[in-house]
Design a protein around this motif. Sequence first.
Motif, PDB file in Angstrom:
ATOM      1  N   ARG A  68       0.822  -1.210   0.000  1.00  0.00           N
ATOM      2  CA  ARG A  68       0.000   0.000   0.000  1.00  0.00           C
ATOM      3  C   ARG A  68       0.863   1.271   0.000  1.00  0.00           C
ATOM      4  N   ALA A  69       1.981   1.266   0.717  1.00  0.00           N
ATOM      5  CA  ALA A  69       2.859   2.441   0.714  1.00  0.00           C
ATOM      6  C   ALA A  69       3.407   2.692  -0.675  1.00  0.00           C
ATOM      7  N   SER A  70       3.785   1.606  -1.369  1.00  0.00           N
ATOM      8  CA  SER A  70       4.292   1.751  -2.734  1.00  0.00           C
ATOM      9  C   SER A  70       3.220   2.318  -3.653  1.00  0.00           C
ATOM     10  N   SER A  71       1.993   1.828  -3.521  1.00  0.00           N
ATOM     11  CA  SER A  71       0.897   2.311  -4.363  1.00  0.00           C
ATOM     12  C   SER A  71       0.591   3.778  -4.074  1.00  0.00           C
ATOM     13  N   ALA A 109      -8.978   8.159   1.986  1.00  0.00           N
ATOM     14  CA  ALA A 109      -9.322   6.888   1.341  1.00  0.00           C
ATOM     15  C   ALA A 109      -8.426   5.765   1.851  1.00  0.00           C
ATOM     16  N   GLU A 110      -7.143   6.069   2.062  1.00  0.00           N
ATOM     17  CA  GLU A 110      -6.216   5.060   2.573  1.00  0.00           C
ATOM     18  C   GLU A 110      -6.604   4.639   3.984  1.00  0.00           C
ATOM     19  N   VAL A 166       2.007   3.012   6.308  1.00  0.00           N
ATOM     20  CA  VAL A 166       1.678   3.229   4.892  1.00  0.00           C
ATOM     21  C   VAL A 166       1.765   4.707   4.535  1.00  0.00           C
ATOM     22  N   ALA A 167       1.217   5.565   5.384  1.00  0.00           N
ATOM     23  CA  ALA A 167       1.062   6.983   5.047  1.00  0.00           C
ATOM     24  C   ALA A 167       2.301   7.816   5.351  1.00  0.00           C
ATOM     25  N   GLU A 168       3.127   7.342   6.269  1.00  0.00           N
ATOM     26  CA  GLU A 168       4.209   8.189   6.775  1.00  0.00           C
ATOM     27  C   GLU A 168       5.143   8.673   5.679  1.00  0.00           C
ATOM     28  N   SER A 169       5.613   7.784   4.839  1.00  0.00           N
ATOM     29  CA  SER A 169       6.622   8.157   3.846  1.00  0.00           C
ATOM     30  C   SER A 169       6.119   9.239   2.905  1.00  0.00           C
ATOM     31  N   ASP A 174      -1.757   6.410  18.166  1.00  0.00           N
ATOM     32  CA  ASP A 174      -0.441   6.626  18.767  1.00  0.00           C
ATOM     33  C   ASP A 174       0.701   6.449  17.769  1.00  0.00           C
ATOM     34  N   PRO A 175       0.639   5.460  16.861  1.00  0.00           N
ATOM     35  CA  PRO A 175       1.742   5.314  15.907  1.00  0.00           C
ATOM     36  C   PRO A 175       1.916   6.527  14.989  1.00  0.00           C
ATOM     37  N   SER A 176       0.884   7.369  14.873  1.00  0.00           N
ATOM     38  CA  SER A 176       0.951   8.541  13.990  1.00  0.00           C
ATOM     39  C   SER A 176       1.276   9.823  14.738  1.00  0.00           C
TER      40      SER A 176
END
Length: 666
Positions: A251-254, A301-302, A324-327, A373-375
Amino acid sequence: MAALRDVPSLLAQAELIRESLAKSQIITDNMVEILGSFDHRLSSLETAMRPTQVRTHAFRVAHGNLDKTLKAAEAILTQFDVSRQVENKIIQGPRGDYNGYMAAVDELQRNIEFLSYNRSFKSSDNALDNARSLFSRAMGKLEEEFRQLLIQTSKQVEPARLLEALPNSTKPSGGSQPEMGDLASSNNSPADMTNLKSSHPGSNMEGERKLALTLPVLIAPRMIPQLKEMAQRIVGAGHHQQCVKIYKEIRASSLEQSLRKLGVERLTKEDVQKMQWEVLEGKIGNWIQFMRISIKLLFVAERKICDQIFQQLDPYRERCFAEVAESGFIVLLSSGDAIAKSKKSPEKLFVLLDMYETMCDLLPEIEIIFSGDPSAGIRETASGLTKRLSQTAQETFNDFLEAVEKDATKTPVLDGTVHPLTSYVINYVKFLFEMIPLVLHSYQATVKQLFEEDENVDKSSSQLATATRKILQVLQNNLDGKSKQYKDPALTQLFLMNNMHYIVRSVRRSEAKDLLGDDWVQRHRRIVQQHATTYQRTAWGKALQYLSGQGLSSSSGGSTGLTGNADSGGMSRAVIKERFKNFNLLFEELHQKQTQWTIPDSELREAVRLAIAEVLLPAYRNFLRRYSSILDNGKNPQKYMKYSPEDLERLLGEFFEGKFKGDQRR
């Protein structure tokens, strides 16, 4: 008498009853004796049969236990055989028969649980090892199927679809603003800064918030249940690390590919420093659009599909989304940070305000989307960028004031028109009134800091008014200094009149009028009038002296005839000639210079011409009426009376058009 006749009969009946009762007692006693004898014999029989009954019961109990043992043994043997029964299905994998494969996995997992709780049986350890080995193999195949299904169903979003889905999405303006140095040395007015309004992201914020957005499809909806089931099995089997890794990788790649197709790029401070302003302005406009598209569409959406696939699988759900979203999000934030940290210049104030407003608008949504918390790091980075943009805008605003104050252009505008610095600053003021009110209500503390307002003042209007007055006062001070560069004092006043009129007119036509107030407008209109009056006195005072009667009486007395020095009234013809000659030369000189001067505002230009005509033409007509007869009798009177009042009026109509010598010849 009748009753007495019935007594013998009644006595006979009573005797019969007594005899019957006696016989019944004898029968009863006999039956008791017989029953007593039978009971005695039955008791003896039970005593004799008791050992047989005990053996029969024991046999029945033993038979039941044996039956239970056989059934338990059969169940155990069945569990020992489960691995063999499902092995083929596991080896085939989920691709051919997904439902059958998942049923086999469930059966195998139950087998492991059974054998784990029944370790006392012989060979159970071997069976458990075999089951676990096969289950690990099954999870490997399921993880691979999870990976392949994610790859096959994940969709990259086309930029056009994202732009269509976002309300009021517009392409960033390609207009550019000249540097302060360029403005100071140029006679051309700068491009109107309000062209940035077309790319202003907050122009329809309230309407956009009320409008439901159509989120892009990142994964085919029909595949979500299957992916959810796989994730639950994989996580439930203790393979959560593998599950998170696979999901994050795909998902991160997409997501990153979708961002790249949209045009998102990582900018460093060095990249920003090397860019021309026009290029950087376009990059900033793109960044604003990318931020809004990413937060309002892509990341929402993610988040949605992550919540669906990892439903009830916390904390892995939050962890998956954050990874997934961080990068992709950090690329956007780091580019914004590079812009905020780059070299400050006055024209950056508005794009910084654009960026600041965008972040202020998006922060509440960022807090919701990245709530886990991870975000936490992502939320802190976004908040830090917002604060940095505010700080940089404040520093840029102060630098702008300093640049206006210290702008020391040595070459004045030759025609006395509105200085480029004036139009540049006024455009700043206009844009401030278009930009700042959008964020004043929610972010008064930041704006107060930006404009260095007194802490006791808490009204946003006072903050903006103070900033505006400060800007305009600094501008006026600079213009006063620039006006001293002119050698012609009349041109000095014309320059100040033009610039002050431009300032007042711009304020009156903008929202600044309501904020600065009528008193400010009227006070500065009087300043414009003062400069106009001083110009008129400075430029035309000597011409009016030539047209006055002062000093025209002859001291020699008597008339000397047509060729003499005085007329019959004692008026010196030579002096009259000299007056006409001097007036003509001065008017021609003024015409030559002031047709090259400029009053750009047509209303002001006509007003100044009219004010000159209202003083000059009556004085000229009066001078002609009084003294033309003296010259009419001499030679070449037209040599001295070159202009009629109508000629002067026509020539005055050519003043302040900015026509240079070449233009006049043409």
